[in-house]
Design an enzyme around this catalytic site. Structure first.
Site, PDB file in Angstrom:
ATOM      1  N   LYS A 100       5.797  -4.827  -4.235  1.00  0.00           N
ATOM      2  CA  LYS A 100       7.249  -4.731  -4.077  1.00  0.00           C
ATOM      3  C   LYS A 100       7.702  -4.813  -2.615  1.00  0.00           C
ATOM      4  O   LYS A 100       8.668  -5.495  -2.312  1.00  0.00           O
ATOM      5  CB  LYS A 100       7.710  -3.411  -4.704  1.00  0.00           C
ATOM      6  CG  LYS A 100       9.196  -3.223  -4.733  1.00  0.00           C
ATOM      7  CD  LYS A 100       9.806  -3.927  -5.909  1.00  0.00           C
ATOM      8  CE  LYS A 100      11.310  -3.801  -5.961  1.00  0.00           C
ATOM      9  NZ  LYS A 100      11.883  -4.957  -6.688  1.00  0.00           N
ATOM     10  N   GLU A 137       6.931 -15.867 -10.870  1.00  0.00           N
ATOM     11  CA  GLU A 137       6.236 -14.673 -10.392  1.00  0.00           C
ATOM     12  C   GLU A 137       5.756 -13.758 -11.500  1.00  0.00           C
ATOM     13  O   GLU A 137       4.746 -13.094 -11.334  1.00  0.00           O
ATOM     14  CB  GLU A 137       7.075 -13.907  -9.367  1.00  0.00           C
ATOM     15  CG  GLU A 137       8.308 -13.233  -9.905  1.00  0.00           C
ATOM     16  CD  GLU A 137       8.981 -12.363  -8.837  1.00  0.00           C
ATOM     17  OE1 GLU A 137      10.211 -12.293  -8.867  1.00  0.00           O
ATOM     18  OE2 GLU A 137       8.289 -11.758  -8.012  1.00  0.00           O
ATOM     19  N   ARG A 154       3.838  -0.528  -4.842  1.00  0.00           N
ATOM     20  CA  ARG A 154       3.551  -0.991  -3.477  1.00  0.00           C
ATOM     21  C   ARG A 154       2.215  -1.721  -3.368  1.00  0.00           C
ATOM     22  O   ARG A 154       1.902  -2.322  -2.343  1.00  0.00           O
ATOM     23  CB  ARG A 154       3.533   0.203  -2.508  1.00  0.00           C
ATOM     24  CG  ARG A 154       4.835   0.959  -2.446  1.00  0.00           C
ATOM     25  CD  ARG A 154       4.733   2.101  -1.475  1.00  0.00           C
ATOM     26  NE  ARG A 154       4.665   1.625  -0.117  1.00  0.00           N
ATOM     27  CZ  ARG A 154       5.715   1.389   0.662  1.00  0.00           C
ATOM     28  NH1 ARG A 154       6.928   1.603   0.195  1.00  0.00           N
ATOM     29  NH2 ARG A 154       5.563   0.955   1.883  1.00  0.00           N
ATOM     30  N   LYS A 208      11.806 -16.176 -10.656  1.00  0.00           N
ATOM     31  CA  LYS A 208      11.518 -15.107 -11.627  1.00  0.00           C
ATOM     32  C   LYS A 208      10.448 -15.574 -12.605  1.00  0.00           C
ATOM     33  O   LYS A 208       9.510 -14.843 -12.911  1.00  0.00           O
ATOM     34  CB  LYS A 208      12.761 -14.724 -12.454  1.00  0.00           C
ATOM     35  CG  LYS A 208      13.845 -13.966 -11.781  1.00  0.00           C
ATOM     36  CD  LYS A 208      13.544 -12.516 -11.520  1.00  0.00           C
ATOM     37  CE  LYS A 208      12.973 -12.376 -10.148  1.00  0.00           C
ATOM     38  NZ  LYS A 208      13.875 -12.014  -9.092  1.00  0.00           N
ATOM     39  N   TRP A 259      -2.849  -2.832  -1.657  1.00  0.00           N
ATOM     40  CA  TRP A 259      -2.595  -4.266  -1.787  1.00  0.00           C
ATOM     41  C   TRP A 259      -3.427  -4.889  -0.678  1.00  0.00           C
ATOM     42  O   TRP A 259      -3.119  -4.728   0.508  1.00  0.00           O
ATOM     43  CB  TRP A 259      -1.112  -4.557  -1.603  1.00  0.00           C
ATOM     44  CG  TRP A 259      -0.750  -5.988  -1.870  1.00  0.00           C
ATOM     45  CD1 TRP A 259      -0.420  -6.537  -3.080  1.00  0.00           C
ATOM     46  CD2 TRP A 259      -0.668  -7.060  -0.914  1.00  0.00           C
ATOM     47  NE1 TRP A 259      -0.146  -7.878  -2.931  1.00  0.00           N
ATOM     48  CE2 TRP A 259      -0.293  -8.230  -1.619  1.00  0.00           C
ATOM     49  CE3 TRP A 259      -0.887  -7.154   0.457  1.00  0.00           C
ATOM     50  CZ2 TRP A 259      -0.122  -9.462  -1.003  1.00  0.00           C
ATOM     51  CZ3 TRP A 259      -0.718  -8.398   1.077  1.00  0.00           C
ATOM     52  CH2 TRP A 259      -0.334  -9.527   0.344  1.00  0.00           C
ATOM     53  N   HIS A 309      16.121 -37.836  -6.526  1.00  0.00           N
ATOM     54  CA  HIS A 309      15.504 -38.246  -5.256  1.00  0.00           C
ATOM     55  C   HIS A 309      14.004 -37.984  -5.244  1.00  0.00           C
ATOM     56  O   HIS A 309      13.406 -37.882  -4.177  1.00  0.00           O
ATOM     57  CB  HIS A 309      16.199 -37.539  -4.082  1.00  0.00           C
ATOM     58  CG  HIS A 309      17.629 -37.959  -3.924  1.00  0.00           C
ATOM     59  ND1 HIS A 309      17.999 -39.202  -3.491  1.00  0.00           N
ATOM     60  CD2 HIS A 309      18.778 -37.299  -4.193  1.00  0.00           C
ATOM     61  CE1 HIS A 309      19.321 -39.301  -3.486  1.00  0.00           C
ATOM     62  NE2 HIS A 309      19.808 -38.150  -3.909  1.00  0.00           N
ATOM     63  N   GLU A 351      16.552 -18.948  -8.024  1.00  0.00           N
ATOM     64  CA  GLU A 351      16.203 -17.566  -8.363  1.00  0.00           C
ATOM     65  C   GLU A 351      15.591 -17.499  -9.776  1.00  0.00           C
ATOM     66  O   GLU A 351      14.590 -16.803 -10.000  1.00  0.00           O
ATOM     67  CB  GLU A 351      17.459 -16.688  -8.254  1.00  0.00           C
ATOM     68  CG  GLU A 351      17.351 -15.285  -8.815  1.00  0.00           C
ATOM     69  CD  GLU A 351      16.307 -14.401  -8.145  1.00  0.00           C
ATOM     70  OE1 GLU A 351      15.707 -14.828  -7.143  1.00  0.00           O
ATOM     71  OE2 GLU A 351      16.065 -13.290  -8.659  1.00  0.00           O
ATOM     72  N   CYS A 374       0.855  -1.180   0.000  1.00  0.00           N
ATOM     73  CA  CYS A 374       0.000   0.000   0.000  1.00  0.00           C
ATOM     74  C   CYS A 374       0.896   1.237   0.000  1.00  0.00           C
ATOM     75  O   CYS A 374       1.882   1.300   0.737  1.00  0.00           O
ATOM     76  CB  CYS A 374      -0.949   0.098   1.188  1.00  0.00           C
ATOM     77  SG  CYS A 374      -2.136  -1.237   1.240  1.00  0.00           S
ATOM     78  N   ASN A 428      -1.467   2.329   5.655  1.00  0.00           N
ATOM     79  CA  ASN A 428      -0.622   1.218   5.207  1.00  0.00           C
ATOM     80  C   ASN A 428      -0.193   0.453   6.455  1.00  0.00           C
ATOM     81  O   ASN A 428       0.325   1.054   7.392  1.00  0.00           O
ATOM     82  CB  ASN A 428       0.612   1.777   4.472  1.00  0.00           C
ATOM     83  CG  ASN A 428       1.665   0.712   4.215  1.00  0.00           C
ATOM     84  OD1 ASN A 428       1.338  -0.468   4.053  1.00  0.00           O
ATOM     85  ND2 ASN A 428       2.922   1.106   4.187  1.00  0.00           N
ATOM     86  N   GLY A 429      -0.426  -0.857   6.455  1.00  0.00           N
ATOM     87  CA  GLY A 429      -0.060  -1.667   7.620  1.00  0.00           C
ATOM     88  C   GLY A 429      -1.239  -2.537   8.018  1.00  0.00           C
ATOM     89  O   GLY A 429      -2.180  -2.716   7.238  1.00  0.00           O
TER      90      GLY A 429
HETATM   91  C1  F6R Z   1      11.251 -11.692  -6.194  1.00  0.00           C
HETATM   92  C2  F6R Z   1      11.226 -10.638  -5.208  1.00  0.00           C
HETATM   93  C3  F6R Z   1      10.896 -10.996  -3.811  1.00  0.00           C
HETATM   94  C4  F6R Z   1      11.773 -10.196  -2.829  1.00  0.00           C
HETATM   95  C5  F6R Z   1      11.315 -10.463  -1.390  1.00  0.00           C
HETATM   96  C6  F6R Z   1      12.191  -9.746  -0.382  1.00  0.00           C
HETATM   97  O1  F6R Z   1      11.618 -11.203  -7.447  1.00  0.00           O
HETATM   98  O2  F6R Z   1      11.445  -9.490  -5.503  1.00  0.00           O
HETATM   99  O3  F6R Z   1      11.026 -12.365  -3.588  1.00  0.00           O
HETATM  100  O4  F6R Z   1      13.095 -10.555  -3.017  1.00  0.00           O
HETATM  101  O5  F6R Z   1       9.996 -10.062  -1.218  1.00  0.00           O
HETATM  102  O6  F6R Z   1      12.148  -8.369  -0.549  1.00  0.00           O
HETATM  103  P1  F6R Z   1      13.232  -7.438   0.118  1.00  0.00           P
HETATM  104  O7  F6R Z   1      14.537  -7.752  -0.514  1.00  0.00           O
HETATM  105  O8  F6R Z   1      12.781  -6.041  -0.161  1.00  0.00           O
HETATM  106  O9  F6R Z   1      13.225  -7.772   1.576  1.00  0.00           O
END
Ligand code: F6R
Length: 592
Positions: free
Chosen positions: A587, A476, A28, A473, A75, A492, A469, A2, A101-102
């Site tokens: 984010k 998501e 956000r 990617k 969000w 396994h 990773e 948010c 926000n929260g």
């Molecule tokens: C994936 C991604 C998330 C963040 C995770 C941690 O592409 O961006 O998995 O890595 O939410 O976020 P931070 O690094 O801001 O704590």
């Protein structure tokens, strides 16, 4: 999660400023949004579900009259994505509006009590208790500011909220606990926002608000109070110019821009203070135990870091998923060093883990990208990633810079910081080559496999976390199921899922992991897998070859991560998804 913005001005186009600032915070949260303006002594609210541009097309948020207003991009946590649940929320009389926000943990109890006393609720949100509580206090004769100060201690959980009232139409009152809020001042304009990024280019003074502090904004000033209502002096900091760059330039999406920026941002990762690195590496070496805690991509960077610490610094450390950290708190003590990794510095799981570790007497070092973050405030020492704003929801350049920081730290442990800085600068040129070489192959792979439902990513040793990773990617942003795992684990269990045509992405650079990883790829191929190899060495068993430059074996994670980002991006575009705003995600993850 948010984004909230408040704007007090003498500006007749204030709602268009609020709208533009909300756009900058859309990363956000982007399931619904709304604005409340104070216009002619009345409260005017427009809100709707969908991305900001869609809401604006329908409700003309940016054309609302008034010079003082608040805006929110959501969000959803409490209550579905519906119009009534969209912020701003009001009291019974529609005279007070609030954005938040929260999470208010005790909202059910507060709500029941308010309803019992005759308040009428219009939404299912936790937020709505705030305007009703303020209404009660203002009915008792308190000002908006006094009402906010009176109710704050009764709200449990985390919050940053802004309130306006028709009784004091030229003012915005805001406070925070556990969620970020900054205040900015420009010429005859005052802002409050979740993120200073929203205020770029509009302010010349920035005031991060401390825990429990209250800000009262009017067009010409901001006055600050502590939680007891005592006025406090506050020093402004100068807004950072780097953090003002927040447009897509010539790119269609932030994610692609941020991937392409990586050679440059790696160089910035190497611009570090040697003294801080020496101090932190000594902390690591001296600690009885080192726990690295992080979430998502940041955790995968930490897993690479763990190999580096072990192989270069000969120091074993444990990586604990931040959401699980609390369950290990029993073994944290004053001999523990907690390394907390977070791009945003806001991730609640990380913050809570660190708070717990602090209570046990642990030393905290954090590796963060965003300046003035909550995590920074909680840490004894901070290392910055220096990659500037990352707006795309998927971590890209911050991930690469995290790898670079771990590399620098591990070599600081053996007094080779300068050499490591040099190597990071050099590898940035190899990252450029990786991008140049693989565009066509990635397009071919996308064309051939974009309708597949499952991908498997395998690698060994230091490269294993890059497999995870890469899979994250893809999941998501393209919504294709993918799993990343150590190549040796395939047999396994997971091997039973490999059938004719299953894409298996194999990260097998010509390093100490090559031979064994290749054998695992051959085993998968024997069961019908299509092998997409990421390597500097070609091999006849590959169905596709994503070519890497030859680098030192500890630097392969940096070059191998990049084509996997590009592949995920390309798949998302092919499947018609916006990679900057993947569904259900945001984010900064400030909820548990
Ligand atoms: C994936 C991604 C998330 C963040 C995770 C941690 O592409 O961006 O998995 O890595 O939410 O976020 P931070 O690094 O801001 O704590």
């Amino acid at each position: 999660m948010c984004g909230i913005i408040g704007y007090c001005s003498k500006d007749t186009k204030a709602s268009s400023v609020i709208f533009q600032d909300l756009k900058r915070m859309e990363y956000r949260g982007y399931d619904s949004s709304g604005i409340a303006m104070m216009s002619g002594g009345k409260l005017l609210i427009r809100k709707g579900i969908g991305k900001l541009d869609e809401v604006n097309r329908q409700y003309k948020l940016d054309k609302m009259p008034g010079q003082v207003g608040i805006g929110h991009t959501r969000w959803a946590t409490h209550g579905g994505v519906t119009q009534p649940n969209t912020h701003p929320h009001t009291d019974c009389s529609g005279q007070i509006a609030v954005i938040h926000n929260g999470i208010i943990d005790n909202y059910q109890e507060l709500r029941k009590d308010l309803i019992k006393r005759g308040h009428r609720f219009a939404s299912e949100t936790d937020t709505e208790v705030i305007p009703h509580k303020i209404e009660d206090e203002m009915k008792r004769g308190r000002t908006l500011q006094e009402a906010v100060i009176a109710i704050a201690p009764r709200l449990h959980g985390s919050y940053a909220f802004l309130a306006i009232s028709t009784r004091e139409p030229g003012k915005i009152v805001g406070t925070r606990k556990g969620s970020p809020l900054v205040v900015g001042l420009g010429d005859h304009k005052a802002f409050a926002a979740s993120d200073s990024l929203a205020l770029a280019g509009q302010i010349n003074q920035l005031f991060p608000l401390g825990e429990g502090e209250v800000a009262v904004l009017s067009a010409d000033k901001a006055v600050f109070y502590d939680s007891t209502g005592r006025e406090i002096p506050k020093k402004a900091i100068k807004p950072d110019a780097v953090w003002s760059e927040n447009d897509k330039g010539s790119y269609d999406y932030f994610m692609l821009k941020e991937i392409m920026e990586q050679p440059k941002s790696l160089v910035a990762a190497a611009l570090q203070d040697k003294e801080i690195f020496t101090a932190v590496s000594l902390d690591i070496l001296r600690a009885g135990q080192v726990i690295v805690t992080a979430c998502g991509s940041s955790r995968y960077a930490a897993l690479v870091g763990r190999y580096l610490f072990s192989s270069v610094g000969k120091k074993f450390c444990e990586v604990v998923m931040a959401s699980e950290f609390q369950y290990f708190a029993d073994s944290v003590n004053k001999n523990t060093l907690v390394l907390a990794i977070s791009q945003s510095g806001e991730t609640l799981d990380v913050i809570e883990g660190v708070e717990l570790a602090r209570q046990e007497g642990a030393r905290i070092v954090s590796i963060i990208n965003r300046p003035q973050s909550l995590l920074g405030e909680l840490s004894h020492n901070v290392i910055y990633l220096n990659c500037g704003p990352e707006i795309g929801v998927a971590a890209t350049k911050s991930f690469l810079n995290q790898l670079a920081v771990f590399y620098l730290l591990s070599f600081s442990m053996v007094h080779s910081f300068d050499m490591a800085v040099d190597n990071i600068r050099k590898v940035s040129r190899q990252v450029s080559k990786t991008i140049e070489w693989n565009g066509e192959e990635i397009a071919r792979i996308t064309e051939k496999y974009h309708q597949k439902n499952d991908f498997y990513y395998i690698a060994r040793g230091i490269n294993f976390a890059i497999a995870s990773e890469g899979a994250l990617k893809l999941k998501e942003i393209s919504y294709i199921h993918a799993e990343g795992m150590p190549a040796g684990e395939l047999k396994h269990g997971t091997l039973s899922l490999i059938e004719e045509g299953t894409p298996v992405l194999v990260i097998c650079p010509g390093d100490y992991t090559y031979k064994e990883t290749l054998s695992n790829a051959i085993e998968a191929k024997a069961r019908g897998a299509q092998i997409i190899a990421v390597s500097d060495v070609n091999n006849e068993i590959y169905d596709h070859w994503i070519r890497l430059p030859k680098v030192h074996e500890l630097l392969y994670p940096i070059v191998a991560a990049v084509p996997l980002q590009l592949l995920a991006y390309s798949m998302a575009i092919k499947r018609g998804h916006n990679p900057d705003m993947p569904r259900n995600l945001a984010k900064s993850v400030t909820v548990k």
